[in-house]
Design an enzyme around this catalytic site. Structure first.
Site, short mmCIF file in Angstrom:
data_model
loop_
_atom_site.label_atom_id
_atom_site.label_comp_id
_atom_site.label_asym_id
_atom_site.label_seq_id
_atom_site.Cartn_x
_atom_site.Cartn_y
_atom_site.Cartn_z
N LYS A 18 0.97 -0.90 0.40
CA LYS A 18 0.01 -0.13 0.14
C LYS A 18 0.72 0.98 -0.05
CE LYS A 18 -3.81 -2.08 2.31
NZ LYS A 18 -4.89 -2.20 2.98
N TYR A 30 -12.86 -2.33 -2.79
CA TYR A 30 -12.88 -1.81 -1.16
C TYR A 30 -14.68 -2.07 -1.14
CZ TYR A 30 -8.24 -2.87 0.83
OH TYR A 30 -7.12 -2.68 0.65
N PHE A 79 -15.04 4.31 8.22
CA PHE A 79 -13.12 5.06 7.80
C PHE A 79 -13.38 4.63 6.26
CE2 PHE A 79 -14.02 -0.42 8.64
CZ PHE A 79 -13.24 -0.28 7.70
N ARG A 121 -1.39 -14.61 3.64
CA ARG A 121 -2.28 -13.95 5.34
C ARG A 121 -1.56 -14.15 6.25
NH1 ARG A 121 -6.74 -10.20 3.87
NH2 ARG A 121 -7.30 -10.86 5.84
N THR A 179 -5.87 -8.21 10.35
CA THR A 179 -6.81 -7.17 9.92
C THR A 179 -6.41 -5.92 11.22
OG1 THR A 179 -7.97 -8.62 8.56
CG2 THR A 179 -8.95 -5.57 9.05
N ARG A 183 2.35 -6.78 9.02
CA ARG A 183 1.38 -5.94 9.67
C ARG A 183 2.06 -5.58 11.77
NH1 ARG A 183 -4.30 -7.32 7.30
NH2 ARG A 183 -4.39 -5.89 5.97
N ASN A 242 -2.65 0.40 6.76
CA ASN A 242 -0.97 -1.23 7.28
C ASN A 242 -0.66 -2.07 6.57
OD1 ASN A 242 -3.13 -2.29 5.90
ND2 ASN A 242 -4.13 -3.21 7.26
N HIS A 265 -2.03 -5.54 1.32
CA HIS A 265 -3.30 -6.22 1.14
C HIS A 265 -2.72 -7.53 0.64
CE1 HIS A 265 -6.63 -7.51 -1.44
NE2 HIS A 265 -6.20 -8.48 -2.03
N GLU A 311 -8.86 -10.39 -8.39
CA GLU A 311 -7.97 -9.12 -8.07
C GLU A 311 -6.71 -9.38 -9.31
OE1 GLU A 311 -7.17 -9.17 -3.89
OE2 GLU A 311 -9.13 -8.41 -3.56
P1 IDP Z 1 -7.61 -7.01 5.16
O1 IDP Z 1 -6.71 -6.29 4.75
O2 IDP Z 1 -7.09 -8.11 6.21
O3 IDP Z 1 -7.93 -8.16 3.91
P2 IDP Z 1 -10.67 -5.67 5.42
O4 IDP Z 1 -11.68 -5.96 5.79
O5 IDP Z 1 -10.53 -6.64 3.60
O6 IDP Z 1 -9.16 -6.35 5.55
O7 IDP Z 1 -10.18 -4.32 4.66
C1 IDP Z 1 -9.48 -3.86 4.10
C2 IDP Z 1 -8.75 -2.58 4.35
O8 IDP Z 1 -9.34 -1.40 5.36
C3 IDP Z 1 -7.31 -2.78 5.32
O9 IDP Z 1 -6.50 -3.60 5.17
C4 IDP Z 1 -7.57 -1.51 6.20
O10 IDP Z 1 -6.54 -0.64 5.22
C5 IDP Z 1 -8.64 -0.59 6.15
N1 IDP Z 1 -9.32 -1.34 7.43
C6 IDP Z 1 -9.86 -2.52 7.65
N2 IDP Z 1 -10.96 -2.58 8.62
C7 IDP Z 1 -10.46 -0.69 9.24
C8 IDP Z 1 -11.13 -0.69 11.01
O11 IDP Z 1 -11.37 -1.16 11.44
N3 IDP Z 1 -10.35 0.70 10.67
C9 IDP Z 1 -10.10 1.26 9.74
N4 IDP Z 1 -9.16 0.76 8.39
C10 IDP Z 1 -9.65 -0.55 8.25
MG MG Z 2 -10.06 -8.53 2.46
#
Ligand code: IDP
Ligand code: MG
Length: 134
Positions: A11, A51, A59, A87, A93, A104, A114, A117, A128
């Site tokens: 990212k 997303y 957020f 993962r 996450t 992370r 973070n 992805h 993707e």
């Molecule tokens: P992942 O990246 O671990 O697959 P996802 O639930 O798909 O997690 O969320 C995508 C991205 O959205 C996360 O990597 C993070 O950048 C952001 N994100 C997810 N949950 C939150 C949150 O609760 N607060 C702020 N940002 C979030």
């Molecule tokens: Mg995801």
């Protein structure tokens, strides 16, 4: 088990913080192979597709601003059980639960910014890789 492919994106925070080499090194040490790689800048439309499951979250505006704030480094990564394996290398996450030793856990201190992805299923990986490389 047959080799799998996953889509990995470093990212904008990873690129800005000069962490591309560090993360690639972890992927290679694990024994996975990078089969495609490209630096790219994403617009709001592709972020909304990528997303889509988060569009209604409070957020989302911050996530959209972050993901369009600078270039990302996209990769297709291949290996046995690589979707789950990546993962695991990434960490969860919820970065407050990401252990030291994970990407992370070592580099992220914020839920949105973070570093990385990785696809969460075979179906997502196919979509993707197509989205970002075709
Ligand atoms: P992942 O990246 O671990 O697959 P996802 O639930 O798909 O997690 O969320 C995508 C991205 O959205 C996360 O990597 C993070 O950048 C952001 N994100 C997810 N949950 C939150 C949150 O609760 N607060 C702020 N940002 C979030
Ligand atoms: Mg995801």
């Amino acid at each position: 088990m047959a080799d799998e492919k996953t889509y990995i994106m470093l990212k904008p925070d990873a690129v800005k913080r000069r962490l591309i080499g560090e993360v690639i090194s972890r992927i290679e040490k694990k024994g996975y192979q990078i089969t495609q790689a490209k630096l790219m800048t994403l617009d709001k439309i592709v972020i909304a597709e990528h997303y889509a499951h988060l569009l209604d979250k409070p957020f989302y505006p911050d996530l959209e601003a972050f993901m369009t704030s600078g270039p990302v480094f996209s990769m297709a990564v291949e290996g046995e059980n690589v979707i789950a394996g990546m993962r695991q290398l990434m960490g969860p996450t919820n970065i407050y639960e990401a252990l030291p030793g994970t990407i992370r856990g070592d580099y992220a201190n914020n839920m949105t910014e973070n570093i990385i992805h990785g696809s969460d299923s075979e179906e997502a990986a196919i979509i993707e890789i197509k989205r970002f490389f075709e």
